[in-house]
Write an enzyme that holds these catalytic residues in place. Structure first.
Site, PDB file in Angstrom:
ATOM      1  NE  ARG A   1      -3.610  -8.088   2.411  1.00  0.00           N
ATOM      2  CZ  ARG A   1      -3.439  -6.774   2.575  1.00  0.00           C
ATOM      3  NH1 ARG A   1      -3.101  -6.011   1.547  1.00  0.00           N
ATOM      4  NH2 ARG A   1      -3.589  -6.232   3.765  1.00  0.00           N
TER       5      ARG A   1
ATOM      6  CB  SER B   1      -4.775 -11.761   7.412  1.00  0.00           C
ATOM      7  OG  SER B   1      -4.323 -10.617   8.072  1.00  0.00           O
TER       8      SER B   1
ATOM      9  CD  GLU C   1      -3.790 -12.398   3.100  1.00  0.00           C
ATOM     10  OE1 GLU C   1      -4.512 -11.451   3.378  1.00  0.00           O
ATOM     11  OE2 GLU C   1      -2.624 -12.537   3.515  1.00  0.00           O
TER      12      GLU C   1
END
Ligand code: FAD
Ligand code: NAP
Length: 343
Positions: free
Chosen positions: A165, A239, A338
C-alpha cells in the site's frame, strides 16, 4: 485556465465538508503542465484529485485542487508482442470500468482488482491491492509530469518503489509526480490467482468449474458487495488502516494469549515479519459497529470507518485516533492510517 473556488464534499467518497480555494478540472496533458506551472507561480500547494476514494478532508484546502479528467484507453502496439498485450489507460478513467474492459477482452491480470473505486491514475499511488494481486504485479510502465524537472517522464516499475500500500508517489516523493497514463502488461498464459480469501469458495458456490478472468471478476464483485459498504450509499474510504507488519516473535507471543489472532506471512524474503489483520485487532478491541454521532465503524468490516452525514473531518480523525490508542494499549501494535489527509 481560470481556477475557481469549489465545494469538495461531493468529490470524495467520505463526503466530508470542505472547500478548495482554487479548483481546476484537467482533461489533457497540456492542461496538467499548465496547472502545475500556475500552482508554482502562485505558490499554491497542489493537490491532485482522482475519484476521491482515499482522501480524508480534514479542513478547507488552501491551494489548487487539480481534478484529473484525462480519458482514453488504447492497445500499445509499440510494447505489445506475440507473448504479451500492453494496454494504456489515461489517469482519469474509472479503475473498475477499466478492469472490466480488460476482462471483457479476455485478458488475465486485473480481475482480482475489480470493484476498487477510484481512478486509473491513483492506482499506482498506493500500489492498490486486493485478493493477492497488487498493481506492481501487472504494471508495465507509466507516464507522469515531473514537477521537480517540469517535464513529462516515463517511469518503469523499478522507479516506483512499490511496497505494501505504498510507492514513491505516496510516501517516497509525494507531490513530485502527476500520473497521466498507466500501462498494464498482460502476458499470454498468466495464471489466475485464486488462493486468497473466499475466491475459490465463491466460485464453487456459483457453480464455476473452469474459472476465467470474467468469472473470477464476478466472484470478487459478489464477495465485495456482501462485505463492503457501497460508498454511494454509505460514505467511506475503504480500509482506514493498513494491516500492520510486526516481528514474528511478537505475533507468536500474541498467539499464546489470543489463539484466534489472524496473521499471515509477509513474503518469502521476509520470514521474520508477519502481517496482522488490522480488522481483527479493531474488532477485538470492541470497536466493530460503534457509532459516535455521524461517524462510526462499519458493522460488517471493522477496518472501514463510515460517515453517515453531518460530521467534520476532525470528528472522523478523532475516532480514528481513539481506535489507534485502544488497539495499541491492548495489543502493543500501532495502526497506521491508509487514506491521505488533506490539507
Ligand atoms: P484519490 O482518493 O482521488 O487520491 C488518492 C491519492 O492519490 C491522493 O494523494 C491523490 O493526490 C493521489 N492521486 C490521485 N490521482 C493521482 C494522479 N493521477 N497522479 C498522482 N497522484 C494522484 N484500495 C486498495 O488498495 N484495495 C482495495 O481493495 C480497496 N478497496 C476500496 C473499497 C472502498 C469501498 C473504498 C471507498 C476504497 C477502497 N480502496 C482500496 C481505496 C481507494 O479506492 C484506492 O486507493 C484508489 O486507488 C484511490 O483512487 P482515487 O482515484 O479515488 O484516488
Ligand atoms: P479478508 O479476505 O477478510 O482477509 C482479512 C485480511 O487477511 C486481509 O486484510 C488480507 O490482507 C489478509 N489475508 C486474507 N487471506 C490472505 C492470504 N491468503 N494471504 C495473505 N493475507 C491474507 O479481507 P477483506 O477485508 O474481505 O478484503 C479482501 C481484499 O480486498 C483484501 O486483499 C483487502 O486488502 C482488499 N480491500 C482493501 C481495501 C482498502 O481500502 N485498502 C478495502 C476493502 C478490501 P491484505 O489486505 O493485505 O490483502
Amino acid at each position: 485556465m481560470q481556477p475557481i473556488p469549489r465545494d469538495l464534499s461531493g468529490l470524495t467518497t467520505l463526503r466530508l465538508p470542505a472547500r478548495a480555494a482554487h479548483f481546476l478540472r484537467v482533461e489533457t496533458e497540456l492542461a496538467v503542465a499548465e496547472a502545475c506551472a500556475l500552482a508554482s507561480a502562485q505558490h499554491w500547494p497542489l493537490y491532485v484529485l482522482g475519484g476521491g476514494s482515499n482522501i480524508v478532508l480534514r479542513d478547507d484546502v488552501p491551494g489548487l485542487v487539480m481534478h484529473m479528467a484525462l480519458r482514453g484507453i488504447q492497445r500499445c502496439d509499440d510494447f505489445s508482442t506475440p507473448t504479451q498485450t500492453v494496454i494504456e489507460a489515461a489517469a482519469g478513467e474509472s479503475w473498475h470500468a477499466f478492469t472490466q474492459h480488460t476482462v471483457a477482452m479476455g485478458l488475465c491480470g486485473l480481475e482480482n482488482l475489480s470493484l476498487i473505486p477510484g481512478s486509473v491514475g491513483a492506482a499506482p499511488v498506493q500500489n492498490i491491492g486486493a485478493y493477492g494481486v497488487e498493481i506492481q504485479d501487472v504494471l508495465h510502465s507509466l507516464r507522469a509530469y515531473d514537477r521537480q524537472h517540469q517535464q513529462f517522464v516515463e517511469l518503469q516499475p523499478s522507479d516506483c518503489a512499490f511496497a505494501y500500500r505504498d510507492s514513491v508517489f505516496k510516501s517516497g516523493q509525494p507531490g513530485r509526480y502527476v500520473i497521466t497514463a498507466v500501462r498494464f502488461a498482460f502476458p499470454v498464459g498468466r495464471l489466475l490467482q485464486l488462493g486468497y480469501g473466499d475466491i475459490r469458495a465463491e466460485l464453487e458456490a456459483q457453480g464455476v468449474v473452469q474459472p476465467t478472468p470474467a468469472t473470477v471478476a464476478q466472484a470478487v464483485m459478489a464477495i465485495r458487495q456482501r462485505k463492503l459498504p457501497d460508498p454511494n450509499v454509505l460514505a467511506n474510504a475503504g480500509s482506514f488502516f493498513k494491516n500492520p507488519v510486526v516481528p514474528r516473535d511478537q505475533v507468536k507471543k500474541l498467539h499464546e494469549q489470543y489463539p484466534n489472532l489472524v496473521a499471515y506471512p509477509v513474503s518469502v524474503d521476509k520470514p521474520e515479519w508477519q502481517k496482522v489483520a488490522a480488522g481483527w485487532l479493531i474488532e477485538q478491541a470492541g470497536w466493530k459497529g460503534v457509532r459516535r454521532g455521524g461517524v462510526g465503524v462499519h458493522a460488517k468490516q471493522a477496518l472501514v470507518l463510515v460517515h453517515e452525514g453531518g460530521c467534520h473531518g476532525q470528528d472522523l480523525l478523532a475516532l480514528a485516533a481513539d481506535i489507534v490508542a485502544s488497539v495499541e494499549q491492548r495489543f502493543g501494535i500501532r495502526l497506521e492510517q491508509e487514506p491521505v489527509i488533506w490539507p
